[in-house]
Design a protein around this motif. Structure first.
Motif, PDB file in Angstrom:
ATOM      1  N   ALA A 335      -4.398  -1.610  -7.965  1.00  0.00           N
ATOM      2  CA  ALA A 335      -5.123  -2.734  -7.363  1.00  0.00           C
ATOM      3  C   ALA A 335      -4.937  -3.986  -8.201  1.00  0.00           C
ATOM      4  O   ALA A 335      -4.510  -3.910  -9.360  1.00  0.00           O
ATOM      5  N   GLY A 336      -5.238  -5.125  -7.583  1.00  0.00           N
ATOM      6  CA  GLY A 336      -5.161  -6.397  -8.305  1.00  0.00           C
ATOM      7  C   GLY A 336      -3.767  -7.001  -8.238  1.00  0.00           C
ATOM      8  O   GLY A 336      -2.944  -6.603  -7.409  1.00  0.00           O
ATOM      9  N   PRO A 337      -3.481  -7.969  -9.123  1.00  0.00           N
ATOM     10  CA  PRO A 337      -2.210  -8.708  -9.054  1.00  0.00           C
ATOM     11  C   PRO A 337      -0.987  -7.777  -9.095  1.00  0.00           C
ATOM     12  O   PRO A 337      -0.937  -6.855  -9.903  1.00  0.00           O
ATOM     13  N   ASN A 338      -0.043  -8.033  -8.189  1.00  0.00           N
ATOM     14  CA  ASN A 338       1.215  -7.290  -8.135  1.00  0.00           C
ATOM     15  C   ASN A 338       1.016  -5.798  -7.839  1.00  0.00           C
ATOM     16  O   ASN A 338       1.857  -4.965  -8.196  1.00  0.00           O
ATOM     17  N   ALA A 339      -0.086  -5.472  -7.171  1.00  0.00           N
ATOM     18  CA  ALA A 339      -0.413  -4.061  -6.909  1.00  0.00           C
ATOM     19  C   ALA A 339       0.691  -3.382  -6.111  1.00  0.00           C
ATOM     20  O   ALA A 339       1.076  -2.244  -6.402  1.00  0.00           O
ATOM     21  N   ARG A 340       1.220  -4.071  -5.111  1.00  0.00           N
ATOM     22  CA  ARG A 340       2.205  -3.421  -4.261  1.00  0.00           C
ATOM     23  C   ARG A 340       3.462  -3.066  -5.059  1.00  0.00           C
ATOM     24  O   ARG A 340       4.016  -1.964  -4.911  1.00  0.00           O
ATOM     25  N   LEU A 345       6.861   0.990  -7.470  1.00  0.00           N
ATOM     26  CA  LEU A 345       7.567   1.485  -8.662  1.00  0.00           C
ATOM     27  C   LEU A 345       7.116   2.925  -8.960  1.00  0.00           C
ATOM     28  O   LEU A 345       7.930   3.800  -9.279  1.00  0.00           O
ATOM     29  N   ALA A 346       5.817   3.159  -8.810  1.00  0.00           N
ATOM     30  CA  ALA A 346       5.305   4.521  -9.019  1.00  0.00           C
ATOM     31  C   ALA A 346       5.947   5.482  -8.013  1.00  0.00           C
ATOM     32  O   ALA A 346       6.340   6.600  -8.362  1.00  0.00           O
ATOM     33  N   CYS A 419       2.823   7.846 -17.835  1.00  0.00           N
ATOM     34  CA  CYS A 419       4.248   7.529 -17.712  1.00  0.00           C
ATOM     35  C   CYS A 419       4.555   6.578 -16.565  1.00  0.00           C
ATOM     36  O   CYS A 419       5.713   6.211 -16.365  1.00  0.00           O
ATOM     37  N   GLY A 420       3.557   6.204 -15.759  1.00  0.00           N
ATOM     38  CA  GLY A 420       3.829   5.370 -14.597  1.00  0.00           C
ATOM     39  C   GLY A 420       3.575   3.899 -14.866  1.00  0.00           C
ATOM     40  O   GLY A 420       3.386   3.500 -16.024  1.00  0.00           O
ATOM     41  N   PRO A 421       3.569   3.085 -13.804  1.00  0.00           N
ATOM     42  CA  PRO A 421       3.317   1.657 -13.944  1.00  0.00           C
ATOM     43  C   PRO A 421       1.905   1.378 -14.467  1.00  0.00           C
ATOM     44  O   PRO A 421       1.042   2.263 -14.462  1.00  0.00           O
ATOM     45  N   ALA A 422       1.695   0.108 -14.863  1.00  0.00           N
ATOM     46  CA  ALA A 422       0.413  -0.292 -15.454  1.00  0.00           C
ATOM     47  C   ALA A 422      -0.723  -0.193 -14.452  1.00  0.00           C
ATOM     48  O   ALA A 422      -0.549  -0.503 -13.276  1.00  0.00           O
TER      49      ALA A 422
END
Lengths: 461, 108
Positions: A335-340, A345-346, A419-422
């Motif tokens: 969620a939040g900025p750049n969530a998509r 990426l995940a 190990c995934g995106p932020a």
């Protein structure tokens, strides 16, 4: 209309996950109306039956609908006292076991004269009928390996239910039977319709079809705010059909309950799960609704007329359940900025990991918040890139042959924590075994439905 | 004429049997049934569900009820017991049909 020419049938449950407190107001209304009445409880799903069969392997006394007693406890004594028989398919894989549990409930509630009717014969494993099956048109080409069969049940009709009721049963417990038969059985017992009185059987079957999904005819599964508004969704009244000796059908619901019965709710349910409206096949009759008309006679009172019947089919439908492999599911939110971008990426990372593990076949990703149910079988559709909502949930679903593979696959969703995106959060995973069902046709003469009456007095003696 | 979603003129309910989906489509007003019949064709519905793998659509007409029954084949990835879609029954797909654009005749 004099009461002896009219029978009221209420429906207190429309599927195996239905509201447990639904039957109460229906029973109250049937008793208040005063005439002959019956209550049906439809609780048996295809999967339910197969799961029940499996459970019975481990616990021989189990294998019937777990919620049956919870549904019956608040209403059984009142129904017995007022002569309102209850008809339910909650026997699932073990109607006799269910009957014993209902007898135990009767003992607890001090109903010493309780009589239960048990309908068996739907289970065709080991009967030879399994060797004589023809695939149903929707499963053309299906081939059956008898050794892998978990459950095989024929949809029985209304006649054994009627026989149990004529024998004085206050509760009739069946396994698989056609859902409308739960309503038609009491009509046959009450009106004595001949088994080739096709138009009356058709009218009764149509009434049963309108009742069988409970609130789906009284405003459940219908509301669309501003377009189709339904009052009192938390206290929907479940349906009651007023059936005339001539086969007339009126659908209503208990006074003072939520919901609505009108032309639209009745039309939606009349066509529910129907294919050819000129030939709705049931064990008792072939129902033709193409000439049906629907008329509102008053608030929450809808008359449905014009059902026509043709001779019943010579072959009955059987559902065969087989092991269906495993389903693994895992979800994680961004969620939040750049969530998509982070969620995608995940998703790419997950697919790469599954490829490394040899588990990518049969995997699917959804991006809940962009698309959760409308995508094709490949998952997130092209052209949805323009959508950039800021609260998303990535879902992995994977079909595997073994539990270990499914667990290994969904573990990769959990691994996205470190190990995934932020900013990923809220991981949930689930691994379940699946049951595959196929439909077949069985010649009627291969079947032998049986009715047994069990008395609490004898069980106690 | 104006292009609007079918949703403006009809309501719908979906049901499944195996890999076969049926969607009952019901006109809010009976007088709209004839022009809906002309526009909501089997071919258009098949195209609408092509991304789900639909192979055939059969429309059964029920003018007396102001309704149609669409039977759509092979749209459920084998059926609820095999599908990976969250909605394996396809119950939500009634509203996919209702998103179909139709050309509404001008009001009298």
């Amino acid at each position: 209309m004099p009461s002896d020419t009219m029978l009221r049938i209420g429906c207190g449950s429309g599927f195996s996950g239905d509201r447990l407190d639904a039957p109460g107001p229906v029973v109250d209304a049937l008793i208040a109306a005063g005439g002959p009445a019956a209550l049906m409880l439809e609780v048996l799903g295809e999967r339910t039956l197969a799961l029940a069969q499996r459970e019975r392997l481990h616990r021989p006394e189990a294998g019937f609908e777990p919620a049956l007693i919870a549904l019956l406890r608040p209403i059984l004594a009142r129904c017995v006292a007022h002569g309102v028989p209850i008809v339910t398919n909650g026997g699932a894989a073990n109607p006799r076991g269910a009957a014993r549990a209902v007898l135990a409930l009767g003992r607890e509630l001090c109903l010493p004269a309780l009589r239960i009717g048990v309908v068996e014969g739907d289970d065709i494993r080991g009967t030879g009928a399994l060797d004589d099956l023809e695939p149903w048109e929707g499963d053309a080409g299906a081939v059956l390996e008898p050794a892998s069969v978990i459950a095989a049940n024929v949809y029985l009709g209304a006649a054994p239910i009627a026989e149990a009721l004529r024998g004085g049963a206050q509760v009739v417990v069946t396994g698989r039977c056609s859902d409308p038969a739960l309503a038609l059985g009491p009509m046959l017992a009450h009106f004595g319709w001949r088994e080739d009185d096709w138009d009356r059987l058709a009218a009764g079957t149509m009434a049963g079809h309108l009742l069988e999904c409970g609130a789906q005819v009284t405003g459940g599964y219908f509301a669309d705010p501003g377009v189709k508004d339904v009052p009192g969704m938390a206290e929907l009244g479940f349906p009651i059909a007023e059936i005339g000796a001539d086969g007339s059908v009126l659908i209503t619901k208990p006074e003072g309950t939520g919901g609505v019965v009108d032309r639209r709710t009745v039309t939606e349910q009349l066509l529910y799960e129907l294919h050819d409206p000129a030939a709705y096949l049931t064990p008792d009759v072939v129902l033709d609704i193409t000439g049906v008309s629907i008329a509102e006679e008053g608030p929450d009172r809808v008359r449905v007329s014009g059902a026509r019947g043709r001779p019943r089919p010579e072959r009955l439908k059987a559902t065969v359940s087989l092991p269906g492999g495993w389903l693994g599911e895992g979800e994680i939110s961004y969620a939040g900025p750049n969530a998509r971008a982070r969620a995608e990426l995940a998703g790419r990372t997950l697919l790469e990991r599954l490829r490394m593990l040899g588990l990518e076949r049969g995997a699917r990703l959804d991006l809940i918040g962009v698309v959760s149910v409308f995508a094709g079988d490949a998952g997130v559709p092209a052209g949805s890139e323009a959508l950039a909502p800021s609260d998303l949930r990535l879902r992995l679903a994977v079909a595997t042959g073994t539990r270990e593979e499914a667990e290994r696959a969904v573990r990769e969703v959990l691994s996205l924590y470190c190990c995934g995106p932020a900013g990923g959060g809220g991981v949930r995973t689930r691994v379940v075994d699946r049951i595959r069902t196929l439909s077949f046709l069985v010649p009627r003469e291969r079947l032998s439905p049986r009715v047994t009456l069990l008395d609490l007095a004898e069980a106690t003696a | 004429m104006s292009t609007v979603p079918l949703y403006r003129f009809a309501h719908a309910r979906a049901g499944d049997k195996g890999n076969r989906l049926n969607i009952a489509l019901i006109a809010h007003r009976a007088e709209d049934w004839p022009w809906l019949a002309a526009q909501v064709t089997e071919a258009r519905v098949l195209a609408l569900f092509a991304h789900r793998g639909a192979t055939a659509v059969r429309r059964h007409d029920l003018p007396g009820l102001g309704a149609f029954n669409f039977v759509i084949e092979d749209v459920l990835q084998g059926g609820v017991n095999g599908a990976l879609n969250l909605d394996g029954h396809g119950k939500s797909l009634s509203f996919h049909l209702l998103s179909l654009p139709v050309e509404a005749p001008a009001p009298d």
